[in-house]
Design a protein around this motif. Sequence first.
Motif, mmCIF file in Angstrom:
data_model
loop_
_atom_site.group_PDB
_atom_site.id
_atom_site.type_symbol
_atom_site.label_atom_id
_atom_site.label_comp_id
_atom_site.label_asym_id
_atom_site.label_seq_id
_atom_site.Cartn_x
_atom_site.Cartn_y
_atom_site.Cartn_z
ATOM 1 N N ALA A 198 0.838 -1.207 0.000
ATOM 2 C CA ALA A 198 0.000 0.000 0.000
ATOM 3 C C ALA A 198 0.873 1.259 0.000
ATOM 4 C CB ALA A 198 -0.927 -0.015 1.217
ATOM 5 N N ALA A 199 1.962 1.221 0.797
ATOM 6 C CA ALA A 199 2.858 2.367 0.834
ATOM 7 C C ALA A 199 3.560 2.570 -0.507
ATOM 8 C CB ALA A 199 3.873 2.174 1.957
ATOM 9 N N ALA A 200 3.979 1.448 -1.092
ATOM 10 C CA ALA A 200 4.676 1.553 -2.395
ATOM 11 C C ALA A 200 3.766 2.131 -3.458
ATOM 12 C CB ALA A 200 5.182 0.165 -2.795
ATOM 13 N N LYS A 201 2.493 1.695 -3.433
ATOM 14 C CA LYS A 201 1.536 2.226 -4.418
ATOM 15 C C LYS A 201 1.376 3.743 -4.259
ATOM 16 C CE LYS A 201 -3.294 1.811 -5.884
ATOM 17 N NZ LYS A 201 -3.035 1.533 -7.299
ATOM 18 N N SER A 202 1.283 4.132 -2.970
ATOM 19 C CA SER A 202 1.104 5.574 -2.717
ATOM 20 C C SER A 202 2.305 6.369 -3.222
ATOM 21 C CB SER A 202 0.904 5.802 -1.221
ATOM 22 O OG SER A 202 0.820 7.184 -0.935
ATOM 23 N N TYR A 203 3.522 5.867 -2.918
ATOM 24 C CA TYR A 203 4.718 6.578 -3.378
ATOM 25 C C TYR A 203 4.833 6.545 -4.895
ATOM 26 C CZ TYR A 203 6.374 6.875 1.451
ATOM 27 O OH TYR A 203 6.489 7.175 2.768
ATOM 28 N N PHE A 204 4.415 5.431 -5.517
ATOM 29 C CA PHE A 204 4.525 5.326 -6.970
ATOM 30 C C PHE A 204 3.674 6.379 -7.644
ATOM 31 C CE2 PHE A 204 2.595 3.634 -10.904
ATOM 32 C CZ PHE A 204 3.717 3.588 -11.703
ATOM 33 N N HIS A 205 2.414 6.483 -7.221
ATOM 34 C CA HIS A 205 1.535 7.453 -7.888
ATOM 35 C C HIS A 205 1.901 8.894 -7.540
ATOM 36 C CE1 HIS A 205 -1.302 4.829 -9.958
ATOM 37 N NE2 HIS A 205 -1.227 3.997 -8.902
ATOM 38 N N THR A 206 2.584 9.068 -6.429
ATOM 39 C CA THR A 206 3.027 10.420 -6.074
ATOM 40 C C THR A 206 4.235 10.847 -6.904
ATOM 41 O OG1 THR A 206 2.221 10.138 -3.805
ATOM 42 C CG2 THR A 206 3.860 11.883 -4.192
ATOM 43 N N ARG A 261 13.656 7.807 -3.820
ATOM 44 C CA ARG A 261 12.668 8.451 -2.957
ATOM 45 C C ARG A 261 11.668 7.432 -2.410
ATOM 46 N NH1 ARG A 261 10.535 13.952 -5.588
ATOM 47 N NH2 ARG A 261 9.544 13.989 -3.516
ATOM 48 N N ILE A 262 11.285 6.436 -3.248
ATOM 49 C CA ILE A 262 10.381 5.388 -2.737
ATOM 50 C C ILE A 262 11.070 4.595 -1.627
ATOM 51 C CG2 ILE A 262 9.195 3.235 -3.319
ATOM 52 C CD1 ILE A 262 8.660 4.396 -6.092
ATOM 53 N N SER A 263 12.353 4.298 -1.822
ATOM 54 C CA SER A 263 13.114 3.572 -0.795
ATOM 55 C C SER A 263 13.155 4.352 0.495
ATOM 56 C CB SER A 263 14.533 3.295 -1.294
ATOM 57 O OG SER A 263 15.299 2.614 -0.296
ATOM 58 N N SER A 264 13.343 5.662 0.407
ATOM 59 C CA SER A 264 13.395 6.489 1.609
ATOM 60 C C SER A 264 12.043 6.479 2.318
ATOM 61 C CB SER A 264 13.797 7.924 1.236
ATOM 62 O OG SER A 264 13.771 8.753 2.382
ATOM 63 N N GLY A 265 10.956 6.548 1.515
ATOM 64 C CA GLY A 265 9.628 6.549 2.115
ATOM 65 C C GLY A 265 9.328 5.231 2.825
ATOM 66 N N LEU A 266 9.709 4.130 2.209
ATOM 67 C CA LEU A 266 9.472 2.826 2.849
ATOM 68 C C LEU A 266 10.296 2.661 4.106
ATOM 69 C CD1 LEU A 266 9.338 0.455 -0.290
ATOM 70 C CD2 LEU A 266 7.421 1.391 1.028
ATOM 71 N N ARG A 267 11.512 3.203 4.077
ATOM 72 C CA ARG A 267 12.373 3.105 5.258
ATOM 73 C C ARG A 267 11.762 3.848 6.435
ATOM 74 N NH1 ARG A 267 16.627 4.631 2.988
ATOM 75 N NH2 ARG A 267 16.597 6.833 3.531
ATOM 76 N N ASN A 268 11.057 4.937 6.155
ATOM 77 C CA ASN A 268 10.440 5.723 7.226
ATOM 78 C C ASN A 268 9.260 5.008 7.887
ATOM 79 O OD1 ASN A 268 12.268 7.812 6.840
ATOM 80 N ND2 ASN A 268 10.968 8.846 5.338
ATOM 81 N N LEU A 269 8.789 3.891 7.284
ATOM 82 C CA LEU A 269 7.694 3.125 7.913
ATOM 83 C C LEU A 269 8.170 2.356 9.152
ATOM 84 C CD1 LEU A 269 5.927 1.627 4.747
ATOM 85 C CD2 LEU A 269 5.183 3.576 6.135
ATOM 86 N N ASN A 270 9.498 2.229 9.293
ATOM 87 C CA ASN A 270 10.090 1.510 10.446
ATOM 88 C C ASN A 270 9.529 0.087 10.595
ATOM 89 O OD1 ASN A 270 11.778 3.664 11.293
ATOM 90 N ND2 ASN A 270 10.027 4.627 12.341
ATOM 91 N N MET A 271 9.375 -0.576 9.492
ATOM 92 C CA MET A 271 8.945 -1.985 9.506
ATOM 93 C C MET A 271 10.198 -2.851 9.462
ATOM 94 S SD MET A 271 5.590 -1.818 7.034
ATOM 95 C CE MET A 271 5.046 -3.420 7.565
ATOM 96 N N HIS A 272 10.545 -3.374 10.606
ATOM 97 C CA HIS A 272 11.807 -4.090 10.791
ATOM 98 C C HIS A 272 11.916 -5.253 9.816
ATOM 99 C CE1 HIS A 272 15.418 -5.324 12.770
ATOM 100 N NE2 HIS A 272 14.906 -6.522 13.101
ATOM 101 N N LEU A 273 13.068 -5.278 9.109
ATOM 102 C CA LEU A 273 13.399 -6.359 8.181
ATOM 103 C C LEU A 273 12.386 -6.499 7.054
ATOM 104 C CD1 LEU A 273 14.595 -9.151 10.669
ATOM 105 C CD2 LEU A 273 15.990 -7.495 9.394
ATOM 106 N N MET A 274 11.700 -5.439 6.713
ATOM 107 C CA MET A 274 10.772 -5.467 5.587
ATOM 108 C C MET A 274 11.365 -4.618 4.468
ATOM 109 S SD MET A 274 8.199 -7.433 6.218
ATOM 110 C CE MET A 274 7.045 -6.932 4.952
ATOM 111 N N TYR A 275 11.512 -5.261 3.292
ATOM 112 C CA TYR A 275 12.077 -4.588 2.114
ATOM 113 C C TYR A 275 11.200 -4.916 0.930
ATOM 114 C CZ TYR A 275 16.047 -4.637 5.304
ATOM 115 O OH TYR A 275 16.842 -4.499 6.396
ATOM 116 N N MET A 276 11.512 -4.209 -0.174
ATOM 117 C CA MET A 276 10.690 -4.426 -1.360
ATOM 118 C C MET A 276 11.528 -4.287 -2.617
ATOM 119 S SD MET A 276 7.038 -2.702 -2.306
ATOM 120 C CE MET A 276 5.906 -3.533 -3.420
#
Length: 693
Positions: A525-533, A546-561
């Motif tokens: 869901a976060a990736a979709k939001s950043y993609f369309h932005t 920038r998408i990587s930075s946004g996902l990193r700010n979610l603080n979801m431990h050990l979650m990557y994409m």
Amino acid sequence: MKTERLIQVLFGIILIGLTAQSAGAQDTFFQFDEFEVEEISAESMSDSERIIYISDRWKFKAGDNVQWANPEFEDSEWNVISTNLTAADLSFVEWDGIGWFRKRIKVGEGLVGKPLALVVDRHLGASEIYLNGEKIYELGRFSTNPERAESYSGNELPVIVFPDNGIQTLAVRFINPNNVETERMFGNNGFRFLLADWKSHQNQVLSFISDWTGISMFFAGILLTFSLIHFLLFLFYPKEKRNLYFSLFAGGLLFITYFLYRIEMANDTFASIFFLKSALFFEIIVLAFAVRLMHSIDQKQRSIYSNVVLAFGLISAVFVYFYPTDLVWFREVIILVFVAELLRTLYIMFRKRKAGAWIIGVGMLFFVVGLIISILINFQFVAGDVKIINMAGSGLLILSMSIFLSREFASTQKNLQQKLIEVQDLSERTLEQERINKEREIEKRLLEAENKRKSAELEEARALQLSMLPKKMPSLPEYDLAVYMDTATEVGGDYYDYSVEQDGSLVLALGDATGHGLKAGIMVAAAKSYFHTLVHEVDLLNMLTRISSGLRNLNMHLMYMGFILLRCNKRKVELAIAGMPPVLHYSKKKNEVEQILLRGLPLGGNVNYPYQKRSLTLDEGDVLLIMSDGLTELFNPEREILGMEKIENVLMNSADFSSSDIIQQLNQLAETWSGRVDPHDDITMMVLKVPEN
């Protein structure tokens, strides 16, 4: 001698009949004296027993005449026979049950005027005793009428006093109304007298009565104790029939002990005959129950065989009781058979290594040794007391059997106690298991409720995720575009999307979040939001950063994409890859598949990775295949991975198909390879083809 022979009967001496006949024959032949006058003196009295053994050869005349007591009566024509009146003696005379015996005795000076005991060694009838023509004693109740006569069998000691040292005449008026019965039972019909020092022999008689009574009562008390204890054990636990058989065995020996005691104390011949017949009866009963006891100890013995043996013993005992003399050899054979059966059963127990069999074996050894010693004593090969030997042998046998049964009882109790402990332990474990099962059942129900709740939440998340994916891909004249997704769980980690820019260019995105489930859905869901932005950004590399930075700010431990971006403008294509499998490019002109691999870390990491991009020009008929790693890492049942080569072959062989058909071919490859097993990872494929005019 009567006592010794009866004790032989008690303990199964097989030669009892022969012993009686031998004893009778010896009495007839012993001390044969052709002199009409027998001399006795103090010197002829034995030192130990103080007994004078007078010959049993007396003058005899059948019939009855009181004048025959007169010492002056002329008896030279009378027959000289044994006072025992055995069958051999009666073969020389005619006797109908009544007759007179006479003997002349020359008394030495040392015996004159001294009281001498008339020792009645045996007496099977009634008699009157005359000394020098005068009646001095009546033994029993004498009558010339056989029906009124009563046999003597007392223990009192008649006293004789010889008046001078001249020739003394002893006359005995004798009747045996039961001569037929006594001859059959005892082998003789008469009497035998001895002389002894009255005082010494009186003491011996009293001592014998006291000792015999004490020994008999002591042994009877032991037998009664054993019999009662094991009978009570049987009453308390009827299934253990070995205690019953042992109680009957010990009780039978108790009855035999009583009958033998009563034989010594009986007051008449009929009583002696009754007690003797009863002893013979219980002798076989005892052996029958001893065999039944041994069979019950060896529990593998067939009960039918054991019951038949017991019934045979009981029936045989009845016949022996009513026909004791006619069935002498039959009784001896039965005794031999039962003793052999006892030894056979004991041998089987030893062979089968029956626990504790040695205890009974020791008792049986002492019993058999006691029998052998008794036989040797009765035939005067060794000296000893038959009563003590036989009581000791049978007592040790009883003791050994009781010890064995007690040991078995104790062993059974220990086993039951052990089983009880095992049952208690099993019960506790069962209760504990039931408690655990109930707890697990509760946990299972709670888990089911929790799973239902999570399933509902995941279903909602899945619906949300699917709602975030494009309902359909755009239809553009420049491209033939198709996409396919198969999630491994309710909420997958793959993501695809597109955007058509104002200048007509097409931007495609395909992502793969690590893992599955709710967190992966949030990452998508976060990736979709950043993609369309950020899709309007001209630079694909800047978009990835920038998408990587946004996902990193979610603080979801050990979650990557992982992520792939394609910008398509007419035939020109730019692509950037972050941690995804290579893009496959099928070139129509070259008729080959090229792997476009741009190495880069997945998005969401802490490192500002220098991503790369590549530009290429597509010709008519060219195909681009972008995909997640769920397809390349698909396993077959042999745990072999699918890899890129088979995918390239399918793409090569189906390049002329439409993009949707190409995806169908790839999907067919995935199902065939996995054996139609649900994939363990999400599979997403996107095909971009330049149509041919």
